[in-house]
Design a protein around this motif. Structure first.
Motif, short mmCIF file in Angstrom:
data_model
loop_
_atom_site.label_atom_id
_atom_site.label_comp_id
_atom_site.label_asym_id
_atom_site.label_seq_id
_atom_site.Cartn_x
_atom_site.Cartn_y
_atom_site.Cartn_z
N UNK A 244 0.83 -1.21 0.00
CA UNK A 244 0.00 0.00 0.00
C UNK A 244 0.86 1.26 0.00
N UNK A 245 2.03 1.17 -0.60
CA UNK A 245 3.01 2.25 -0.54
C UNK A 245 2.46 3.60 -1.01
N UNK A 246 1.61 3.62 -2.00
CA UNK A 246 1.12 4.90 -2.52
C UNK A 246 0.24 5.65 -1.51
N UNK A 247 -0.23 4.96 -0.48
CA UNK A 247 -1.06 5.61 0.53
C UNK A 247 -0.25 6.23 1.66
N UNK A 248 1.05 5.89 1.73
CA UNK A 248 1.88 6.32 2.85
C UNK A 248 3.13 7.04 2.39
N UNK A 249 3.54 8.02 3.16
CA UNK A 249 4.80 8.71 2.90
C UNK A 249 5.96 7.92 3.49
N UNK A 250 5.68 7.17 4.56
CA UNK A 250 6.73 6.38 5.17
C UNK A 250 6.17 5.34 6.12
N UNK A 251 6.97 4.30 6.36
CA UNK A 251 6.63 3.26 7.32
C UNK A 251 7.81 3.05 8.26
N UNK A 252 7.51 2.70 9.51
CA UNK A 252 8.56 2.52 10.51
C UNK A 252 8.25 1.30 11.37
N UNK B 164 11.34 4.25 4.64
CA UNK B 164 11.33 3.12 5.58
C UNK B 164 12.39 3.38 6.65
N UNK B 165 11.99 3.31 7.92
CA UNK B 165 12.92 3.37 9.04
C UNK B 165 12.60 2.18 9.94
N UNK B 166 13.54 1.27 10.09
CA UNK B 166 13.32 0.08 10.90
C UNK B 166 14.15 0.10 12.16
N UNK B 167 13.62 -0.53 13.22
CA UNK B 167 14.27 -0.57 14.53
C UNK B 167 14.24 -2.01 15.04
N UNK B 168 15.40 -2.55 15.44
CA UNK B 168 15.47 -3.91 15.99
C UNK B 168 16.63 -4.04 16.97
N UNK B 169 16.39 -4.76 18.06
CA UNK B 169 17.44 -5.08 19.00
C UNK B 169 18.22 -6.30 18.54
#
Length: 172
Positions: free
Chosen positions: A27-35, A58-63
């Motif tokens: 659904x990328x066209x509906x969003x400016x970014x995902x995190x 896209x900004x991802x966070x993981x331990x």
């Protein structure tokens, strides 16, 4: 809730992080970014590949102790690289933030001036970086962990400001 397509952001934790990646893929066209936080792309059933209809930040966070990010084929780096490819980034990754426990890296020169950034946390298990669980059961986090919420909002605000400035100068 109503929002103009291409101006909203999505985030989620754990399964919600996996859903957030799927939103970025389908659904990328509906969003400016995902995190996504503590959730990678997880293919299965009718979700077999990431082929968005447009680019998306896209900004991802993981331990690094989070098995959601490290076991059973749920690898964080391939998810990061998938969004590099989706956004046609040509440089990087380079460090964007480094502390004793946090390491953020980003690709640059991405299509649509999108951000593609991954932040990893030394010693962090399945937790939201920089925040305690609402029920108070989180183990203590070192002050060198960034607050993922504040970080993603700041980064996404930068994208939105740049696009707003560009659109305002374009219409003058």
């Amino acid at each position: 809730m109503c929002a103009e397509a291409g101006t909203a952001f999505a985030t989620g934790f754990s399964n919600g992080g996996m859903m957030t990646n799927r939103v970025g893929c389908q659904l990328a066209s509906l969003f400016l970014g995902v995190a996504p936080v503590a959730g990678n792309i997880w293919f299965g059933n009718d979700f077999r590949e990431c082929q968005p209809n447009s680019t998306v930040s896209w900004i991802g966070f993981c331990g690094d102790k989070d098995t959601t990010c490290t076991l059973l084929g749920r690898r964080f780096t391939p998810t990061f690289q998938t969004f590099r490819d989706v956004n046609k980034c040509v440089e990087g990754p380079t460090d964007t933030f480094v502390s004793a426990t946090t390491h953020c890296r980003a690709y640059s020169k991405c299509a649509g001036d999108n951000i593609v950034e991954a932040c990893t946390f030394a010693g962090l298990d399945h937790e939201w970086p920089g925040r305690e669980r609402p029920d108070g059961t989180s183990p203590p986090q070192p002050p060198t962990n960034i607050d993922a919420t504040s970080y993603m909002f700041r980064r996404f605000s930068e994208i939105l400001a740049a696009r707003t400035k560009y659109n305002n100068t374009k219409s003058v």
